[in-house]
Design an enzyme around this catalytic site. Structure first.
Site, PDB file in Angstrom:
ATOM      1  N   ARG A 107       3.450   1.713  -7.864  1.00 42.09           N
ATOM      2  CA  ARG A 107       4.216   0.383  -7.838  1.00 42.09           C
ATOM      3  C   ARG A 107       3.574  -0.467  -8.932  1.00 42.09           C
ATOM      4  O   ARG A 107       2.300  -0.657  -9.123  1.00 42.09           O
ATOM      5  CB  ARG A 107       4.156   0.039  -6.558  1.00 42.09           C
TER       6      ARG A 107
ATOM      7  N   SER B   4       4.531  -7.730  -8.578  1.00 39.91           N
ATOM      8  CA  SER B   4       3.954  -9.018  -8.523  1.00 39.91           C
ATOM      9  C   SER B   4       3.432  -9.468  -7.116  1.00 39.91           C
ATOM     10  O   SER B   4       3.997  -8.708  -6.088  1.00 39.91           O
ATOM     11  CB  SER B   4       4.840 -10.200  -8.935  1.00 39.91           C
TER      12      SER B   4
END
Ligand code: HPA
Length: 232
Positions: free
Chosen positions: A88, A91
């Site tokens: 992954r 943010s």
């Protein structure tokens, strides 16, 4: 198991898959970093691309936001398309004073407030844990690149707009570095299906100071995280 959400042909997807939440970020990564990239998925606009990076095949697949969406893509990538290393790239919001905007968090575990994790373990807790091999490699790469990084746990929340208020700060008290919305399900599925996974996040905002990054600055700083992930 059906493959209802990804229309790729067998063999279209590489063993290493980068997983941003945003499908347009998947396109951006393919355009910016990959050679000979082709788009293998457009179902629901959740773009996926495969190309090469330094001669190695890499895919990049949007997952959508949150574990119910992302879990569908993780599941199909592993079980239908044979993905072996799922990383992954996202943010997160900082939960610690010393974790600053644009810093990179190498998430080796993920706490969660999600019912998905709880239900799977009959109400008991589980400790979603990253591949040590990927984590170790990511740390070496970050150090070599001179990136400011932190190694530790993430909180995978079901909320972006959290009405429960102070809840996330309990996790902060126990050392969790940042809050995002997908890592725990990724690490859990990877463990079940015996593949490697890691969550790397760039800090886009701070829940401690309420600072936020601009989209322009985000694009630039996310490059560090992408280069770490692409070299895994
Ligand atoms: N909460 C959840 N996910 C996030 C955040 C946040 O504050 N920032 C970036 N992803």
């Amino acid at each position: 198991m059906g493959h209802y959400h990804i229309e790729a042909k067998p063999g279209d997807i590489a063993e290493l898959v980068l997983l941003p939440g945003d499908p347009l970020r998947a396109k951006f990564i393919a355009d910016t970093f990959l050679e000979d990239a082709f788009c293998y998925n457009q179902v629901r606009g959740m773009y996926g691309y495969t190309g090469t990076y330094k001669g190695k095949r890499v895919s990049v697949q949007g997952s959508g936001m949150g574990m119910p969406s992302a879990g569908i893509y993780y599941h199909e990538l592993i079980n239908v398309y044979g993905a072996k290393k799922l990383v992954r790239v996202g943010s997160c919001g900082s939960l610690q004073e010393h974790v600053k905007l644009y810093d990179v968090i190498i998430g080796i575990s993920a706490a969660s407030n999600s019912k998905m994790i709880e239900r799977r373990f009959f109400g008991h807790t589980y400790a979603p844990t990253a591949s040590f091999e990927l984590a170790e490699k990511a740390v070496h790469l970050a150090r070599e690149m001179g990136v400011t990084y932190h190694v530790g746990s993430l909180l995978s929340s079901d909320f972006f707009y959290d009405e429960t208020g102070e809840d996330v700060f309990r996790f902060a008290e126990y050392g969790v570095l940042g809050v995002e919305m997908e890592a725990a399900e990724l690490l859990t599925l990877a463990a079940k299906f015996k593949v490697q996974a890691l969550a790397i996040c760039t800090v886009s905002d701070s829940l401690v100071t309420s600072e936020q990054t601009t989209s322009e600055e985000r694009e630039k700083s996310f490059t560090n995280m992408m280069e770490i992930a692409l070299n895994l």
